[in-house]
Write a protein that holds these residues in place. Structure first.
Motif, PDB file in Angstrom:
ATOM      1  N   ALA A 108       0.872  -1.189   0.000  1.00 54.91           N
ATOM      2  CA  ALA A 108       0.000   0.000   0.000  1.00 54.91           C
ATOM      3  C   ALA A 108       0.896   1.221   0.000  1.00 54.91           C
ATOM      4  O   ALA A 108       1.980   1.200   0.596  1.00 54.91           O
ATOM      5  CB  ALA A 108      -0.901   0.013   1.229  1.00 54.91           C
ATOM      6  N   PHE A 113      -4.371   3.779   6.788  1.00 54.31           N
ATOM      7  CA  PHE A 113      -4.916   2.934   5.723  1.00 54.31           C
ATOM      8  C   PHE A 113      -6.148   2.162   6.184  1.00 54.31           C
ATOM      9  O   PHE A 113      -6.157   1.587   7.277  1.00 54.31           O
ATOM     10  CB  PHE A 113      -3.868   1.919   5.241  1.00 54.31           C
ATOM     11  CG  PHE A 113      -2.740   2.532   4.466  1.00 54.31           C
ATOM     12  CD1 PHE A 113      -2.898   2.861   3.124  1.00 54.31           C
ATOM     13  CD2 PHE A 113      -1.526   2.806   5.086  1.00 54.31           C
ATOM     14  CE1 PHE A 113      -1.853   3.437   2.404  1.00 54.31           C
ATOM     15  CE2 PHE A 113      -0.470   3.383   4.371  1.00 54.31           C
ATOM     16  CZ  PHE A 113      -0.641   3.693   3.027  1.00 54.31           C
ATOM     17  N   LYS A 152       0.537   5.790  -0.473  1.00 56.42           N
ATOM     18  CA  LYS A 152      -0.108   7.028  -0.942  1.00 56.42           C
ATOM     19  C   LYS A 152       0.680   8.242  -0.485  1.00 56.42           C
ATOM     20  O   LYS A 152       1.312   8.233   0.575  1.00 56.42           O
ATOM     21  CB  LYS A 152      -1.573   7.122  -0.506  1.00 56.42           C
ATOM     22  CG  LYS A 152      -1.836   7.055   0.975  1.00 56.42           C
ATOM     23  CD  LYS A 152      -3.360   6.938   1.230  1.00 56.42           C
ATOM     24  CE  LYS A 152      -3.627   6.640   2.693  1.00 56.42           C
ATOM     25  NZ  LYS A 152      -5.027   6.275   2.927  1.00 56.42           N
ATOM     26  N   GLU A 210      -7.392  -0.855   1.293  1.00 61.92           N
ATOM     27  CA  GLU A 210      -6.346  -0.127   0.556  1.00 61.92           C
ATOM     28  C   GLU A 210      -5.036  -0.917   0.534  1.00 61.92           C
ATOM     29  O   GLU A 210      -4.073  -0.494  -0.104  1.00 61.92           O
ATOM     30  CB  GLU A 210      -6.083   1.234   1.204  1.00 61.92           C
ATOM     31  CG  GLU A 210      -7.216   2.209   1.068  1.00 61.92           C
ATOM     32  CD  GLU A 210      -6.896   3.550   1.732  1.00 61.92           C
ATOM     33  OE1 GLU A 210      -6.901   4.560   1.018  1.00 61.92           O
ATOM     34  OE2 GLU A 210      -6.625   3.562   2.952  1.00 61.92           O
TER      35      GLU A 210
END
Ligand code: UDP
Length: 140
Positions: A36, A133, A38, A137
């Motif tokens: 994961a 998270f 971001k 995700e």
């Protein structure tokens, strides 16, 4: 050794110098899988919660300022013994004490602006991952 997940942050000093890919290359070369990821701008509240354990330390204010000063990349890393493995790959908190080839030796600017965070234990990994998270995700 068991498959674990750990929480990682590529800190503002590294995103500022466009080092996300370089850090990820070290992570992947070490056999950790980025399951994961971001890019976010941490709010003051998020940074204060995340580093609450250091609230009484003299560097707390500066640390919160730094972590909110630019974008960060939050990640979940997965692999055999991922928590300790990533601590090894990161290197010592103070880059002048970090071993050759570690992320902090390669890229960190100072003990404060030290390019990456990694969870220090299984219990903290669970809490830290959940702060950033949702379960769906993370794609293992
Ligand atoms: N830190 C700092 N000054 C210090 C020690 C730590 O600014 O004297 C910052 C640094 O960014 C570090 C973070 O606080 O990564 C958390 O400190 P910790 O001792 O938990 O180090 P880490 O687990 O990140 O190696």
């Amino acid at each position: 050794m068991a498959i674990e997940r750990t929480f990682s942050i590529i800190k503002p000093d590294a995103t500022e110098r466009n080092l996300t890919g370089a850090v990820n290359a070290v992570i992947e070369k070490a056999g950790l899988r980025i399951v994961a990821q971001k890019r976010i701008r941490m709010t003051r509240g998020q940074a204060e919660t995340f580093y609450a354990v250091h609230k009484a330390r003299p560097f707390f204010g500066e640390l919160v300022e730094f972590m909110t000063s630019g974008p960060v990349v939050v990640q979940v890393l997965e692999g055999e013994g991922a928590i300790l493995k990533y601590r090894d790959v990161m290197g010592a908190t103070d880059p002048s004490k970090a071993a050759e080839g570690t992320i902090r030796k390669l890229y960190a600017k100072s003990i404060g602006e030290n390019s990456v965070h990694g969870s220090d234990a299984p219990e903290t990994a669970v809490v830290e991952i959940a702060q950033f998270f949702a379960g769906n995700e993370i794609v293992g």
